[in-house]
Design an enzyme around this catalytic site. Structure first.
Site, PDB file in Angstrom:
ATOM      1  N   ARG A   1      -8.997  -0.258   2.135  1.00 15.42           N
ATOM      2  CA  ARG A   1      -7.770   0.516   1.930  1.00 15.42           C
ATOM      3  C   ARG A   1      -6.805  -0.213   0.990  1.00 15.42           C
ATOM      4  NH1 ARG A   1      -7.515   4.408   6.354  1.00 15.42           N
ATOM      5  NH2 ARG A   1      -9.444   4.196   7.544  1.00 15.42           N
TER       6      ARG A   1
ATOM      7  N   ASP B   1     -10.365   3.919  -1.048  1.00 19.17           N
ATOM      8  CA  ASP B   1     -10.729   4.233   0.341  1.00 19.17           C
ATOM      9  C   ASP B   1     -11.136   5.704   0.427  1.00 19.17           C
ATOM     10  OD1 ASP B   1      -7.997   4.533  -0.382  1.00 19.17           O
ATOM     11  OD2 ASP B   1      -7.393   4.707   1.702  1.00 19.17           O
TER      12      ASP B   1
ATOM     13  N   ASN C   1       0.859  -1.181   0.000  1.00 21.52           N
ATOM     14  CA  ASN C   1       0.000   0.000   0.000  1.00 21.52           C
ATOM     15  C   ASN C   1       0.902   1.241   0.000  1.00 21.52           C
ATOM     16  OD1 ASN C   1      -2.941   0.862   1.966  1.00 21.52           O
ATOM     17  ND2 ASN C   1      -1.791   2.132   0.571  1.00 21.52           N
TER      18      ASN C   1
ATOM     19  N   GLU D   1      -5.823  16.614  -5.732  1.00 21.08           N
ATOM     20  CA  GLU D   1      -5.948  15.157  -5.727  1.00 21.08           C
ATOM     21  C   GLU D   1      -7.158  14.674  -6.520  1.00 21.08           C
ATOM     22  OE1 GLU D   1      -6.150  11.794  -2.174  1.00 21.08           O
ATOM     23  OE2 GLU D   1      -7.179  13.701  -1.907  1.00 21.08           O
TER      24      GLU D   1
ATOM     25  N   GLU E   1      -3.149   4.108  10.903  1.00 24.77           N
ATOM     26  CA  GLU E   1      -2.949   5.356  10.168  1.00 24.77           C
ATOM     27  C   GLU E   1      -4.189   6.250  10.147  1.00 24.77           C
ATOM     28  OE1 GLU E   1      -4.521   2.691   6.792  1.00 24.77           O
ATOM     29  OE2 GLU E   1      -3.495   2.497   8.715  1.00 24.77           O
TER      30      GLU E   1
END
Length: 621
Positions: free
Chosen positions: A360, A365, A239, A559, A311
């Site tokens: 995730r 996610d 990831n 983003e 996280e």
């Protein structure tokens, strides 16, 4: 015309006049006069007019200041640069450099200052090194005398329980190091956005598409080399390279990356080495029964961690945990401590966090498409990607190795992989094609039912040629009208997302948001089936949105976007990375940069000219 400007004096005057909201940017939300006089070296006055040109001036001053200069020589051609040219130039010559990182001494400084380390209880940042990488262990050990880091060797066998034990001392995972002129250097990688300092899984593939468009194939090749290091030493493409991701992979784009790098480099030995690693990943990560391979022959995501994801932001799970804490008459913090330390059992939470971690791993996610059920789903896009692996293996072995490849005492034939790809294609069409709707959907292998959720991922079978011509026609005629919005393709339909309220907030991968990886795969898929008009329209919508927002908001490339309103003002979890900066964007955002460069490589010249006309001062005053 060139303007020689004293940077500090000009910056101060420009901001005092034009930055009326005090955010150190010049955008359409500022209420200044929107005209600023400059003087050339011949003392000729020239008025810079309009939001876009003024923000370009601000950016050029900041870039010169960041270079340590007192004066800046700024040509008018950069201030009044057409927006498509400017965005593309900034990405190619400035943003990629801003987003490039190294896991060596030069990158340690960024890591130490990373805000994600704020939760550390240890004084020094842990750097975890694979059990069998002696060079990396020695290298980081030597750096301990200069920096507040602590080098730790991982065990040979990394278990979920061990990874959970690291939650109290989360750290960074080493990536590939190499010798260059007798010096050890980190193999470079590109991060998603300026606040990140680690290499992310599927982001890296899409970033590499942009890098290759910009003739930076060496950097794309380096990303593949770091993928190879992760598989060889951590067992999977991570990831991201942080300790709490050791049990979690990402959408598999490895073979696509190495094929596209090879198309440029033609390095057959490099390709052969990566093919061996890619086959290893395919067999060990994806095709282990009872894990990511399900009984029906299709695959799922399955993050193998334990407990609450470390996280997650503080308070992220409060709504889920509060009822259980109330039952025990304790605080949420006390409940978390007891749950994480196995002092109580909660099967509901065990299942909830299994799916949450798996969401995730999927890269999406979060989304209501997969929330609470992700590990139960054969996601259509995952199985498309694994079909691409199988067909890539077949094509490369047939085209470059005469139909047969010997790797590590094993012989693989192109025919073997062709049969596997053909079988997966049949299974995808059996379980994920909905004939009534004319769409590809996800399949729940537990309930044995197809999902009713309509997502942008319905188009992914076009990306690698799984769909028949009639299926492609159905997707264009039936799915595209449901998902096409002003700025491109939305992550889902509004109906699928469902009602949004205080107890059911926005999810960032759902309507009304649109994401670069979806757009890029859809464009290629449509072109694969000769839907050129539809592809051109979607590319234009997406690039119009990027360009319009960059013109209006000081060059911002974020983003994600709200594609319904075609705006960077996104109201969902996590905000919008890439919008928080001063003077000049700090690298844009990786796969958004890539989508722009890829898009302009595909869009007709006449449409690009239309985008350059967005600077008309009458439109931006």
């Amino acid at each position: 015309m060139i303007f020689k400007l004293h940077i500090e004096t000009t910056l101060q005057k420009l901001l005092e006049q034009e930055d009326t909201n005090g955010d150190k940017k010049i955008s359409i939300e500022d209420k200044g006069p929107k005209t600023f006089d400059l003087y050339s070296e011949t003392h000729e006055a020239y008025a810079i007019k309009g939001t876009y040109y003024l923000s370009n001036l601000l950016q050029e001053l900041a870039i010169a200041k960041n270079g340590g200069n007192e004066y800046a020589n700024i040509p008018l051609s950069k201030i009044e640069e057409p927006p498509v040219h400017r965005i593309s130039r900034m990405i190619k010559t400035y943003y990629w450099n801003e987003l490039t990182r190294f896991m060596d001494e030069s990158g340690i400084k960024n890591l130490i200052q990373d805000t994600k380390n704020a939760s550390l209880t240890a004084k020094n940042l842990p750097i975890y090194v694979p059990f069998d990488d002696a060079m990396a262990y020695k290298y980081y050990k030597n750096l301990e005398t200069k920096y507040p880091i602590e080098t730790k060797r991982l065990p040979k066998n990394i278990t979920p329980n061990y990874v959970k034990s690291l939650n109290k001392a989360p750290g960074i995972l080493s990536l590939k190091l190499k010798y260059h002129h007798d010096q050890i250097q980190g193999v470079p990688f590109v991060v998603p956005g300026g606040r990140f300092n680690e290499m992310y899984g599927w982001d890296s593939y899409f970033e590499s598409i942009g890098l290759i468009c910009d003739n930076k194939v060496d950097l794309a090749k380096a990303m593949a080399d770091n993928f190879q290091y992760e598989i060889e030493h951590y067992g999977k493409i991570l990831n991201a390279n942080r300790s709490y991701y050791l049990t979690r992979t990402q959408p598999p784009f490895y073979t696509s990356l190495i094929r596209e790098v090879f198309n440029v480099t033609q390095d057959i030995e490099w390709l052969k080495s990566h093919l061996e690693t890619a086959i290893k990943e395919y067999e060990t990560v994806w095709m282990t029964e009872g894990k990511r391979l399900t009984y029906n022959g299709l695959n799922r995501y399955l993050a193998e961690g334990i407990g609450i994801t470390p996280e997650a932001e503080e308070g992220h799970y409060d709504a889920i945990l509060k009822p259980f804490a109330d039952q025990l008459k304790c605080t949420i913090e006390e409940y978390i401590y007891k749950y994480q330390n196995n002092e109580l059992e909660n099967p509901f939470l065990d299942t909830y966090f299994l799916h949450d971690r798996t969401v995730r791993e999927s890269g999406h996610d979060t989304s209501y498409r997969i929330e609470g059920c992700c590990a139960d789903l054969n996601l259509v896009e995952l199985n498309v990607l694994l079909y691409k692996y199988e067909s890539d293996f077949a094509d490369l072995i047939n085209d470059l190795f005469g139909g047969e490849l010997n790797l590590n005492s094993n012989t693989y034939t192109g025919n073997f992989w062709s049969k596997k790809a053909k079988n997966r294609k049949s299974l995808i069409n059996r379980y994920c094609w909905n004939e009534e709707k004319g769409l590809y959907v996800d399949y729940n292998h537990v309930t044995k039912e197809q999902s009713k959720f309509i997502s942008a991922t319905t188009f992914t079978p076009l990306w690698c040629g799984i769909a028949s011509k009639s299926q492609a026609k159905s997707l264009v005629e039936r799915a595209l009208p449901l998902l096409k919005e002003k700025g491109g393709v939305a992550g889902s339909t509004k109906d699928s997302r469902g009602e949004i309220n205080e107890s059911r907030p926005h999810r960032q991968w759902d309507y009304p948001n649109g994401w670069a990886p979806h757009q890029m795969m859809i464009w290629k898929g449509l072109l694969n089936y000769d839907y050129n008009h539809e592809a051109q329209e979607l590319i234009y919508r997406w690039l119009y949105m990027i360009t319009r927002n960059a013109v209006d908001y000081n060059g911002t490339i974020p983003e994600k976007y709200d594609v319904v309103e075609a705006t960077l003002k996104v109201y969902s979890e996590y905000g919008n990375v890439g919008t928080d900066f001063e003077y000049v964007p700090k690298g844009g955002f990786g796969w958004m940069n890539a989508s722009f460069q890829y898009g302009i490589s595909l869009l007709k010249k006449s449409y690009l000219n239309n985008l350059n006309d967005l600077v008309d001062p009458e439109l931006i005053f």
